[in-house]
Design an enzyme around this catalytic site. Structure first.
Site, PDB file in Angstrom:
ATOM      1  N   LYS A 185      -3.975   2.712  -2.394  1.00 15.42           N
ATOM      2  CA  LYS A 185      -5.170   3.529  -2.635  1.00 15.42           C
ATOM      3  C   LYS A 185      -5.112   4.719  -1.687  1.00 15.42           C
ATOM      4  O   LYS A 185      -5.173   4.556  -0.479  1.00 15.42           O
ATOM      5  CB  LYS A 185      -6.456   2.723  -2.388  1.00 15.42           C
ATOM      6  CG  LYS A 185      -6.594   1.503  -3.274  1.00 15.42           C
ATOM      7  CD  LYS A 185      -7.991   0.924  -3.243  1.00 15.42           C
ATOM      8  CE  LYS A 185      -8.400   0.475  -1.862  1.00 15.42           C
ATOM      9  NZ  LYS A 185      -7.609  -0.652  -1.376  1.00 15.42           N
TER      10      LYS A 185
ATOM     11  N   MET B 108     -11.655  -9.429  29.115  1.00 12.15           N
ATOM     12  CA  MET B 108     -11.865  -9.939  30.482  1.00 12.15           C
ATOM     13  C   MET B 108     -13.352 -10.060  30.809  1.00 12.15           C
ATOM     14  O   MET B 108     -13.799  -9.710  31.888  1.00 12.15           O
ATOM     15  CB  MET B 108     -11.166  -9.035  31.508  1.00 12.15           C
ATOM     16  CG  MET B 108      -9.670  -8.893  31.268  1.00 12.15           C
ATOM     17  SD  MET B 108      -8.896  -7.586  32.234  1.00 12.15           S
ATOM     18  CE  MET B 108      -9.496  -6.119  31.391  1.00 12.15           C
TER      19      MET B 108
ATOM     20  N   GLY C 203      -0.710  -0.979   5.587  1.00 11.84           N
ATOM     21  CA  GLY C 203      -0.427  -0.122   6.721  1.00 11.84           C
ATOM     22  C   GLY C 203      -1.302  -0.504   7.902  1.00 11.84           C
ATOM     23  O   GLY C 203      -2.420  -0.987   7.733  1.00 11.84           O
ATOM     24  N   GLY C 204      -0.789  -0.316   9.107  1.00 11.06           N
ATOM     25  CA  GLY C 204      -1.575  -0.626  10.301  1.00 11.06           C
ATOM     26  C   GLY C 204      -1.816  -2.103  10.435  1.00 11.06           C
ATOM     27  O   GLY C 204      -0.888  -2.919  10.379  1.00 11.06           O
TER      28      GLY C 204
ATOM     29  N   ASP D 170       0.817  -1.211   0.000  1.00 11.16           N
ATOM     30  CA  ASP D 170       0.000   0.000   0.000  1.00 11.16           C
ATOM     31  C   ASP D 170       0.853   1.265   0.000  1.00 11.16           C
ATOM     32  O   ASP D 170       2.056   1.228   0.285  1.00 11.16           O
ATOM     33  CB  ASP D 170      -0.906   0.022   1.240  1.00 11.16           C
ATOM     34  CG  ASP D 170      -2.118  -0.876   1.072  1.00 11.16           C
ATOM     35  OD1 ASP D 170      -2.389  -1.300  -0.056  1.00 11.16           O
ATOM     36  OD2 ASP D 170      -2.785  -1.155   2.082  1.00 11.16           O
TER      37      ASP D 170
ATOM     38  N   ILE E   3      -8.270  -3.997  10.341  1.00 13.80           N
ATOM     39  CA  ILE E   3      -8.866  -2.772  10.879  1.00 13.80           C
ATOM     40  C   ILE E   3      -8.804  -1.711   9.793  1.00 13.80           C
ATOM     41  O   ILE E   3      -7.768  -1.086   9.575  1.00 13.80           O
ATOM     42  CB  ILE E   3      -8.178  -2.302  12.175  1.00 13.80           C
ATOM     43  CG1 ILE E   3      -8.285  -3.395  13.241  1.00 13.80           C
ATOM     44  CG2 ILE E   3      -8.809  -0.997  12.675  1.00 13.80           C
ATOM     45  CD1 ILE E   3      -7.693  -3.027  14.578  1.00 13.80           C
TER      46      ILE E   3
END
Length: 251
Positions: free
Chosen positions: A63, A170, A94-95, A41, A99
């Site tokens: 993009k 949790m 990326g990242g 990317d 997500i």
């Protein structure tokens, strides 16, 4: 390396993190160092690209707003073509690929065409950038919940057509209370859920069902390790992949 076998190659969807090359995971570094071809990317830094093998094929498919190299459909078709030609295909994002990275769409497309896919998570922009600015995204005194959204959302239509994915840390011992609370908010009792215990470890367990099943799923999980509860339509991916893995094992 060209894939000379009859079986197609494998695709890794790899998270490149928020930009700092030192925030790449060890697994991400290992996978990209062995890649035959990398589709990357626009947000991938030059420092990370310098880590790629010299002989691997590199294709920029980034993009950016108003300047798309390829459409998402074209990227998916290229991934499929690459997997049929090369043994080790890396889609570097990326990242984190799951997500806002459209990794879910690419996973679905490749699996539909019989391609094996592995996911290498990355530090997402929200976590990485907030940490760099010394902003705690959760804090017992100031905020116990976190919602990530895309600036491209059509907010009016989005809120009518989708419920946000809920992730509970949790929450195993509170599964009954969580279920009752979500039902009282109007969430359907047939909303998919997944309980993930010892995630990413060799003894990982994934229990799937629907919201009404959640207390029973939590009761079934008797391990002492950490567990995460995911509630929302995307949780159905876990059940789908379990069925697929079972089918492959039988075959």
């Amino acid at each position: 390396m060209k894939n000379t076998q009859k079986q197609p190659g494998k695709v890794w969807l790899v998270g490149g993190g928020p930009g700092d090359p030192e925030l790449l995971t060890i697994k991400a570094m290992r996978v990209i160092s062995q890649a035959d071809i990398v589709l990357y990317d626009s947000l991938i830094s030059d420092e990370i690209l310098d880590m790629l093998p010299q002989k691997c094929t590199r294709i920029h498919v980034g993009k950016r707003c108003g300047a798309h190299k390829m459409t998402q459909s074209d990227i998916q078709k290229l991934l499929l073509t690459s997997a049929r030609k090369y043994a080790r295909v890396v889609r570097l994002k990326g990242g984190d690929p799951f997500i806002f990275g459209r990794g879910g769409e690419e996973l679905e497309y490749l699996q539909k065409h019989g391609i094996e896919v592995d996911i290498v998570p990355g530090i997402t922009a929200a976590g990485g950038c907030a940490a760099a600015a010394k902003i705690p995204l959760t804090h017992r005194q100031y905020g116990n919940a976190l919602m990530l959204d895309s600036g491209h959302s059509q907010f009016g239509e989005y809120q009518k057509s989708q419920s946000p994915t809920r992730v509970f840390y949790m929450g195993v011992k509170q599964a009954g209370m969580i279920t009752a609370s979500l039902l009282s908010e109007g969430l359907s009792d047939s909303t998919p859920v997944a309980l993930i215990a010892n995630g990413t470890l060799p003894d990982q367990e994934v229990h799937t069902g629907v919201l009404m099943d959640l207390p029973f799923l939590a009761e079934r999980y008797s391990g002492a390790g950490p567990a995460l509860i995911i509630v929302g339509e995307v949780a159905a991916f876990a059940a789908r992949n379990q069925v697929q893995a079972h089918g492959e094992a039988v075959a």
